[in-house]
Design an enzyme around this catalytic site. Structure first.
Site, mmCIF file in Angstrom:
data_model
loop_
_atom_site.group_PDB
_atom_site.id
_atom_site.type_symbol
_atom_site.label_atom_id
_atom_site.label_comp_id
_atom_site.label_asym_id
_atom_site.label_seq_id
_atom_site.Cartn_x
_atom_site.Cartn_y
_atom_site.Cartn_z
ATOM 1 N N CYS A 85 30.845 32.009 17.559
ATOM 2 C CA CYS A 85 30.866 31.161 18.758
ATOM 3 C C CYS A 85 30.010 32.276 20.265
ATOM 4 O O CYS A 85 29.387 31.597 21.138
ATOM 5 C CB CYS A 85 31.676 30.551 19.347
ATOM 6 S SG CYS A 85 33.683 31.380 19.895
ATOM 7 N N ASP A 120 28.887 23.169 23.812
ATOM 8 C CA ASP A 120 30.418 24.112 23.213
ATOM 9 C C ASP A 120 29.830 24.780 21.714
ATOM 10 O O ASP A 120 28.305 23.846 21.010
ATOM 11 C CB ASP A 120 30.945 22.673 23.022
ATOM 12 C CG ASP A 120 32.488 23.149 22.074
ATOM 13 O OD1 ASP A 120 32.498 24.314 21.869
ATOM 14 O OD2 ASP A 120 33.104 22.443 21.738
ATOM 15 N N HIS A 163 30.856 25.094 19.071
ATOM 16 C CA HIS A 163 31.698 24.700 18.196
ATOM 17 C C HIS A 163 32.003 23.591 17.570
ATOM 18 O O HIS A 163 32.537 22.477 17.254
ATOM 19 C CB HIS A 163 33.414 24.641 18.490
ATOM 20 C CG HIS A 163 33.880 26.281 18.949
ATOM 21 N ND1 HIS A 163 33.428 26.248 20.417
ATOM 22 C CD2 HIS A 163 34.233 26.852 18.098
ATOM 23 C CE1 HIS A 163 34.406 27.199 20.632
ATOM 24 N NE2 HIS A 163 34.252 28.125 19.269
#
Length: 449
Positions: A110, A336, A338
């Site tokens: 990430c 994001d 993720h």
């Protein structure tokens, strides 16, 4: 024989761990993000108001990021601007990473993805400008619960089948995008070509200039292997080398030392590029507090994200990196990484672009932001840098409450302020004094890959 057997076990463990991560980060349920209609929204220097002229100012309502709610004020404009930013997430089923058999970065990549997103925004400013938006941005559907869970279920079955058969098969990337319809003639067509080429530079293959494979390869030089988690103090952006200058049309990168930007070093970095194009990406690793972000830095962070030459902030929660691009009231707006998506072969001329753009913004309270982060700026020229440094110096002036700014600008070179000269070995161990004669590769250092 024993070594061969243990290697097979490790490969099997790695494969099933990869499958688990693929399922875990594909099945995440996406809740809708609420925005107030009574407060402005700042997105990388652009301000948007969701309240229409005929709204009653006394009402305290909010809208959620779904199609039927994007109808008031500047909501469409905000949605198009946000969706046009390049979104880089976990991927699966790509070619094995250097020095490993891993074909996915789920669960550990990430920070690298957040760094890629920041670099992508800098390149958008350089090649397309801040006012550019993707023509198909408003056609993307929000990532709702049904979309995510259906995709996750299909991927789980495909991943398990591939693991049991000992190989991973490419998945269907979905329908190809529609043919380009220039909005304003040759200029729109050229912008779309730049956009597609820029996205391809971040593809998941060894040939991509800023792809994950290259970052992992460079990480090996600092004893980071594929699968290792990169801490928040690591700046995972490649500095363009001499061989890349022509390719990047003269854009280079500068990383500050000990929260200080040395102007002469920035100018030298910029001057090393082509004489007619001396753009530089300025990266400033900072720490905005102790164990938690100091509330005194909240307004400072808002001021930074309100600047058009800001390219965002790499940060997030502990062990969970993300890319901050704006704010509303006391919440940060972020992209994001993720979310696990399938590999896309960007070497084809008509590869799908949809998975590289996010239609669903997320918000996080400032109080949950990890204090370790990296702030980025883009300067198009030396003259532009002089203006930026003057403006930022005003933003950085400590208020009555603050004693120290988050970072500072200094004239001259970093070597002119070598604080480690003449210190005893004990004092060289102080955390904010770097001895240039020591080579440190711990995760706590700010490193430019």
């Amino acid at each position: 024989m024993e070594n061969k057997g243990s290697d097979e076990v490790e490969k099997l463990k790695t494969k099933f761990l990869s499958v688990w991560h693929n399922v875990k980060y594909s099945w995440a349920l996406k809740s809708k993000t609420a925005f107030s209609r009574n407060s402005p929204v700042l997105l990388l220097g652009k301000c948007y108001h969701f309240k229409s002229d005929d709204d009653d100012g006394s009402t305290e309502t909010c809208y959620e990021a779904s199609d039927e709610d994007f109808i008031v004020g500047d909501v469409d404009a905000f949605r198009k601007d946000f969706t046009s930013r390049v979104w880089l997430t976990y991927r699966s089923e790509f070619p094995p990473l250097p020095g490993s058999t891993l074909t996915s970065d789920c669960g550990w990549g990430c920070m690298l993805r957040a760094g890629q997103m920041m670099l992508a925004q800098a390149l958008i400013l350089h090649f397309l400008g801040r006012d550019w938006t993707w023509s198909e941005a408003l056609t993307l559907q929000p990532l709702d619960t049904e979309t995510w869970t259906t995709t996750a279920a299909k991927r789980m079955v495909a991943s398990l089948e591939a693991s049991l058969h000992g190989s991973l098969r490419p998945s269907d990337h979905g329908p190809l995008p529609q043919a380009l319809v220039p909005g304003s003639g040759a200029e729109a067509h050229a912008q779309e070509m730049h956009h597609r080429a820029l996205v391809s530079w971040f593809g998941d293959s060894s040939s991509a200039q800023f792809g994950l494979h290259r970052l992992v390869h460079l990480g090996l030089t600092m004893r980071k292997r594929a699968g290792d988690w990169y801490g928040p103090a690591v700046v995972p952006i490649t500095s363009p080398s001499a061989s890349d200058i022509n390719f990047l049309a003269g854009i280079t990168a500068y990383v500050s030392q000990d929260c200080t930007v040395y102007s002469a070093d920035v100018v030298d970095t910029s001057a090393s590029a082509l004489p007619d194009s001396r753009a530089v990406i300025i990266l400033i690793p900072v720490r905005l507090g102790g164990e938690k972000t100091n509330p005194e830095y909240f307004d400072f962070t808002k001021s930074i994200l309100s600047l058009e030459y800001c390219i965002g902030i790499i940060g997030g929660k502990p062990k969970q990196a993300c890319y901050f691009v704006g704010f509303q009231d006391d919440s940060l707006i972020y992209m994001d990484p993720h979310y696990c998506q399938s590999f896309v072969d960007v070497s084809t001329s008509d590869f799908p672009l949809q998975s590289y753009h996010c239609p669903s913004p997320k918000k996080m309270p400032f109080s949950k932001m990890d204090p370790s982060c990296t702030i980025g700026f883009y300067s198009r020229s030396i003259q532009d840098y002089e203006r930026i440094s003057q403006e930022l110096s005003k933003v950085l002036q400590p208020s009555a409450k603050d004693k120290y700014p988050a970072f500072t600008f200094m004239q001259g070179h970093g070597r002119d302020y070598d604080l480690s000269a003449g210190l005893t070995p004990e004092k060289r161990e102080w955390p904010f004094i770097r001895d240039p004669r020591r080579t440190v590769t711990t995760a706590g250092d700010f490193v430019l890959l």
